[in-house]
Design a protein around this motif. Structure first.
Motif, PDB file in Angstrom:
ATOM      1  N   LEU A  47      13.410  -9.278  31.814  1.00 17.67           N
ATOM      2  CA  LEU A  47      13.361  -8.993  33.247  1.00 17.67           C
ATOM      3  C   LEU A  47      14.712  -8.482  33.739  1.00 17.67           C
ATOM      4  O   LEU A  47      14.786  -7.540  34.524  1.00 17.67           O
ATOM      5  CB  LEU A  47      12.969 -10.273  33.992  1.00 17.67           C
ATOM      6  CG  LEU A  47      12.286 -10.011  35.321  1.00 17.67           C
ATOM      7  CD1 LEU A  47      10.934  -9.350  35.084  1.00 17.67           C
ATOM      8  CD2 LEU A  47      12.120 -11.306  36.099  1.00 17.67           C
ATOM      9  N   GLY A  48      15.781  -9.113  33.247  1.00 20.58           N
ATOM     10  CA  GLY A  48      17.135  -8.699  33.636  1.00 20.58           C
ATOM     11  C   GLY A  48      17.395  -7.267  33.211  1.00 20.58           C
ATOM     12  O   GLY A  48      17.974  -6.475  33.959  1.00 20.58           O
ATOM     13  N   ALA A  49      16.937  -6.929  31.999  1.00 21.83           N
ATOM     14  CA  ALA A  49      17.151  -5.578  31.481  1.00 21.83           C
ATOM     15  C   ALA A  49      16.402  -4.555  32.324  1.00 21.83           C
ATOM     16  O   ALA A  49      16.951  -3.510  32.686  1.00 21.83           O
ATOM     17  CB  ALA A  49      16.681  -5.507  30.029  1.00 21.83           C
ATOM     18  N   ILE A  50      15.150  -4.882  32.675  1.00 22.82           N
ATOM     19  CA  ILE A  50      14.377  -3.932  33.495  1.00 22.82           C
ATOM     20  C   ILE A  50      14.977  -3.848  34.894  1.00 22.82           C
ATOM     21  O   ILE A  50      15.114  -2.763  35.458  1.00 22.82           O
ATOM     22  CB  ILE A  50      12.898  -4.359  33.597  1.00 22.82           C
ATOM     23  CG1 ILE A  50      12.278  -4.348  32.205  1.00 22.82           C
ATOM     24  CG2 ILE A  50      12.116  -3.437  34.518  1.00 22.82           C
ATOM     25  CD1 ILE A  50      10.830  -4.647  32.182  1.00 22.82           C
ATOM     26  N   ALA A  51      15.370  -5.010  35.442  1.00 23.70           N
ATOM     27  CA  ALA A  51      15.925  -5.018  36.805  1.00 23.70           C
ATOM     28  C   ALA A  51      17.162  -4.121  36.876  1.00 23.70           C
ATOM     29  O   ALA A  51      17.359  -3.399  37.863  1.00 23.70           O
ATOM     30  CB  ALA A  51      16.269  -6.435  37.228  1.00 23.70           C
ATOM     31  N   ALA A  52      17.988  -4.135  35.827  1.00 23.47           N
ATOM     32  CA  ALA A  52      19.196  -3.306  35.851  1.00 23.47           C
ATOM     33  C   ALA A  52      18.823  -1.821  35.828  1.00 23.47           C
ATOM     34  O   ALA A  52      19.399  -1.023  36.579  1.00 23.47           O
ATOM     35  CB  ALA A  52      20.077  -3.640  34.663  1.00 23.47           C
ATOM     36  N   ALA A  53      17.835  -1.457  35.000  1.00 21.49           N
ATOM     37  CA  ALA A  53      17.427  -0.043  34.943  1.00 21.49           C
ATOM     38  C   ALA A  53      16.782   0.378  36.265  1.00 21.49           C
ATOM     39  O   ALA A  53      17.050   1.473  36.776  1.00 21.49           O
ATOM     40  CB  ALA A  53      16.473   0.188  33.775  1.00 21.49           C
ATOM     41  N   VAL A  54      15.957  -0.513  36.844  1.00 21.87           N
ATOM     42  CA  VAL A  54      15.338  -0.183  38.138  1.00 21.87           C
ATOM     43  C   VAL A  54      16.425  -0.115  39.213  1.00 21.87           C
ATOM     44  O   VAL A  54      16.398   0.759  40.080  1.00 21.87           O
ATOM     45  CB  VAL A  54      14.246  -1.221  38.522  1.00 21.87           C
ATOM     46  CG1 VAL A  54      13.705  -0.959  39.916  1.00 21.87           C
ATOM     47  CG2 VAL A  54      13.103  -1.189  37.514  1.00 21.87           C
ATOM     48  N   GLY A  55      17.409  -1.011  39.122  1.00 22.53           N
ATOM     49  CA  GLY A  55      18.514  -1.005  40.090  1.00 22.53           C
ATOM     50  C   GLY A  55      19.260   0.314  40.048  1.00 22.53           C
ATOM     51  O   GLY A  55      19.676   0.847  41.075  1.00 22.53           O
ATOM     52  N   SER A  56      19.421   0.866  38.845  1.00 19.87           N
ATOM     53  CA  SER A  56      20.087   2.153  38.721  1.00 19.87           C
ATOM     54  C   SER A  56      19.200   3.263  39.307  1.00 19.87           C
ATOM     55  O   SER A  56      19.662   4.128  40.041  1.00 19.87           O
ATOM     56  CB  SER A  56      20.370   2.443  37.243  1.00 19.87           C
ATOM     57  OG  SER A  56      20.726   3.787  37.085  1.00 19.87           O
ATOM     58  N   ALA A  57      17.911   3.201  38.983  1.00 16.38           N
ATOM     59  CA  ALA A  57      17.012   4.288  39.405  1.00 16.38           C
ATOM     60  C   ALA A  57      16.776   4.289  40.912  1.00 16.38           C
ATOM     61  O   ALA A  57      16.828   5.332  41.563  1.00 16.38           O
ATOM     62  CB  ALA A  57      15.688   4.175  38.647  1.00 16.38           C
TER      63      ALA A  57
ATOM     64  N   ILE B 213      26.229  -8.720  40.977  1.00 10.39           N
ATOM     65  CA  ILE B 213      25.640  -7.826  41.981  1.00 10.39           C
ATOM     66  C   ILE B 213      24.220  -7.454  41.551  1.00 10.39           C
ATOM     67  O   ILE B 213      23.302  -7.396  42.361  1.00 10.39           O
ATOM     68  CB  ILE B 213      26.498  -6.556  42.133  1.00 10.39           C
ATOM     69  CG1 ILE B 213      27.857  -6.901  42.728  1.00 10.39           C
ATOM     70  CG2 ILE B 213      25.806  -5.497  42.986  1.00 10.39           C
ATOM     71  CD1 ILE B 213      27.837  -7.292  44.184  1.00 10.39           C
ATOM     72  N   GLU B 214      24.066  -7.232  40.234  1.00  8.05           N
ATOM     73  CA  GLU B 214      22.726  -6.875  39.764  1.00  8.05           C
ATOM     74  C   GLU B 214      21.750  -8.025  40.003  1.00  8.05           C
ATOM     75  O   GLU B 214      20.588  -7.808  40.304  1.00  8.05           O
ATOM     76  CB  GLU B 214      22.769  -6.481  38.292  1.00  8.05           C
ATOM     77  CG  GLU B 214      23.064  -4.995  38.150  1.00  8.05           C
ATOM     78  CD  GLU B 214      23.628  -4.607  36.799  1.00  8.05           C
ATOM     79  OE1 GLU B 214      23.514  -5.395  35.851  1.00  8.05           O
ATOM     80  OE2 GLU B 214      24.205  -3.508  36.712  1.00  8.05           O
ATOM     81  N   ARG B 215      22.264  -9.253  39.879  1.00 12.96           N
ATOM     82  CA  ARG B 215      21.394 -10.412  40.126  1.00 12.96           C
ATOM     83  C   ARG B 215      21.002 -10.447  41.610  1.00 12.96           C
ATOM     84  O   ARG B 215      19.862 -10.660  41.963  1.00 12.96           O
ATOM     85  CB  ARG B 215      22.110 -11.696  39.713  1.00 12.96           C
ATOM     86  CG  ARG B 215      21.150 -12.668  39.066  1.00 12.96           C
ATOM     87  CD  ARG B 215      21.866 -13.747  38.269  1.00 12.96           C
ATOM     88  NE  ARG B 215      22.650 -13.225  37.161  1.00 12.96           N
ATOM     89  CZ  ARG B 215      23.874 -13.673  36.831  1.00 12.96           C
ATOM     90  NH1 ARG B 215      24.457 -14.606  37.562  1.00 12.96           N
ATOM     91  NH2 ARG B 215      24.500 -13.185  35.804  1.00 12.96           N
ATOM     92  N   VAL B 216      22.007 -10.185  42.468  1.00 16.10           N
ATOM     93  CA  VAL B 216      21.709 -10.152  43.909  1.00 16.10           C
ATOM     94  C   VAL B 216      20.684  -9.054  44.173  1.00 16.10           C
ATOM     95  O   VAL B 216      19.712  -9.236  44.905  1.00 16.10           O
ATOM     96  CB  VAL B 216      23.000  -9.863  44.728  1.00 16.10           C
ATOM     97  CG1 VAL B 216      22.688  -9.680  46.200  1.00 16.10           C
ATOM     98  CG2 VAL B 216      24.013 -10.970  44.520  1.00 16.10           C
ATOM     99  N   ALA B 217      20.902  -7.917  43.485  1.00 19.52           N
ATOM    100  CA  ALA B 217      20.001  -6.791  43.720  1.00 19.52           C
ATOM    101  C   ALA B 217      18.584  -7.091  43.249  1.00 19.52           C
ATOM    102  O   ALA B 217      17.623  -6.568  43.808  1.00 19.52           O
ATOM    103  CB  ALA B 217      20.534  -5.548  43.020  1.00 19.52           C
TER     104      ALA B 217
END
Ligand code: PFF
Length: 447
Positions: A11-21, A167-171
């Protein structure tokens, strides 16, 4: 070399990629590009791009990153020893600087609007007054440069403190919230008088409005929005674990990103037609239209604040991923310490961003092909760097990379079915070259 640690969870890995996109590409750029290029027909071409090139290119970047667990340059060296493909990495690095250059100016505008929302200035005005407010902002070099610099300082502070993960966690909490708030705004926009005209503009394609320039713009927009073509997702995937399904994750990123873009359109276009704003207004479109939506909502003051705060975080997760491209490269390839790599990245970024921020005021008479510096950077980023970069990546994986590695990555060593393998390979091998020919013919004026 720094020890590479992976993402703790899928989930963390996907969240980071979605956060970038998910970022300004979806909320600010998608509506105005659609507005400038005829609405429905542009959106249809955009969705086709996502399916035939977007998802295959995300996957190509994932394959390169995860099979080597390296940054782009080291990955290309490992995958093609003795060949010069790794030189392409320099195009990615340059591309990432150009994107952050203009992108951080828009992030600066977002902070200004957050500030204005806090002061309560985003209500009680006419559409013309909101338009004048934006004109006054971009005409003021101090405010433009000031907010841009503030944004960049925040960005690099986050990176230097090593709190990007935080920040990614907050995001990953903010992102679902952004999604919900977009839906609430869409409902409010749809209640405006004359809203149906906006929906027809978006969902009834009128192909007489679509030009070759519009098709190219749809491709560029898709690539910018998905963060592909400049090795951002190679860097992220180099940290992925070997049991993640790359196809599933690439599709999830593309679907969520596209949903945010479409929702932003549904939020903006009914209001565009209801307030009588031109859909072709360009980069200023959402700044003219959004305050009008806030002011007809109960508790509009808080909605405005919350909206700009969420967009700010969405932009920050995108610029973090963008700055990580040159930073990781300098650390791993040039053996720099992290603070030094951040300092160099910050220096180049500040220089480009200040030029972009001044291009609406002090430098507004510097124009090439009718475009000011900001527009040129925006155009070069999406329609040249990311587009050509994405297609190169697809061609590399489709034609040059070892088929066995691709199969292994797509099926996790035979543990997954890999049903979409032939579709993906077809797109990488055949659709990508057709796109290259089309872009070449267009840029040289033949079509
Ligand atoms: N995809 C981001 C957006 O839509 O706002 C912008 C972006 C982020 C582009 C990261 C490229 C990138 F590497």
């Amino acid at each position: 070399m720094a020890k590479r640690v992976g993402f703790a969870t899928r989930l963390g890995a996907i969240a980071a990629a979605v956060g970038s996109a998910v970022g300004l590409g979806n909320i600010w750029r998608f509506p105005y590009e659609a507005g400038e290029n005829g609405g429905g027909a542009f959106i249809l071409v955009y969705i086709i791009c996502i399916l035939v090139m977007g998802i295959p290119v995300i996957l190509s970047e994932f394959i390169i990153g995860r099979s080597t667990h390296s940054n782009m340059k080291a990955a290309l060296r490992k995958l093609s020893p003795g060949k010069k493909y790794y030189l392409f990495t320099y195009v990615c690095i340059l591309g990432s600087f150009v994107v952050i250059g203009f992108y951080s100016v828009v992030c600066g505008w977002i902070i200004e609007y957050l500030y204005q929302a806090a002061l309560g200035n985003l209500s009680g005005h006419t559409p013309q007054e909101y338009s004048d407010m934006f004109t006054a902002l971009v005409a003021n070099p101090w405010r433009c440069v000031g907010w841009t610099v503030i944004f960049l300082v925040l960005n690099f502070l986050v990176m230097s403190r090593g709190i990007a993960k935080g920040i990614e966690r907050v995001a990953s909490i903010m992102m679902p919230l952004l999604f919900i708030i977009l839906i609430i705004f869409c409902i409010n926009a749809l209640l405006l008088p004359g809203a149906s005209k906006g929906l027809r503009f978006m969902f009834e394609p009128d192909f007489s409005e679509l030009t070759m320039k519009g098709v190219l713009a749809a491709f560029g927009q898709a690539f910018l929005s998905l963060s592909i073509g400049i090795s951002c997702l190679v860097t992220y995937a180099s940290y992925y674990k070997d049991d993640m399904s790359l196809v599933k994750d690439a599709t999830t990123v593309a679907v969520l990103d596209t949903m945010v873009a479409i929702l932003s359109g549904v939020m903006i276009f009914p209001a565009v037609f209801s307030f009588g704003v031109e859909p072709t207004a360009g980069p200023r479109l959402i700044f003219e239209v959004l305050p009008g939506i806030f002011q007809q909502m109960a508790g509009g003051y808080l909605w405005a604040l919350l909206f700009f705060l969420l967009v700010f975080f969405a932009s920050l997760t995108s610029t973090i991923s963008l700055s990580e491209i040159p930073i990781t490269f300098m650390i791993e390839e040039h053996k720099m310490s992290r603070p030094r790599a951040i300092a160099w990245t910050a220096l180049f970024t500040f220089a480009l961003a200040v030029l972009a921020a001044l291009s609406f005021n002090v430098l507004d008479d510097i124009k090439l092909w009718g475009k000011n510096i900001f527009d040129m950077m925006d155009y070069a980023a999406s329609n040249i760097f990311m587009l050509i970069g994405g297609i190169f990546t697809a061609l590399y994986v489709g034609w040059i990379m070892d088929r066995k590695i691709i199969h292994e990555q797509l099926t996790n060593g035979g543990r997954l079915k890999g049903r979409s393998e032939s579709y993906m390979l077809f797109c990488m091998r055949y659709i990508a070259p057709v796109c290259i020919v089309f872009i070449f013919l267009y840029l040289t004026g033949i079509i």
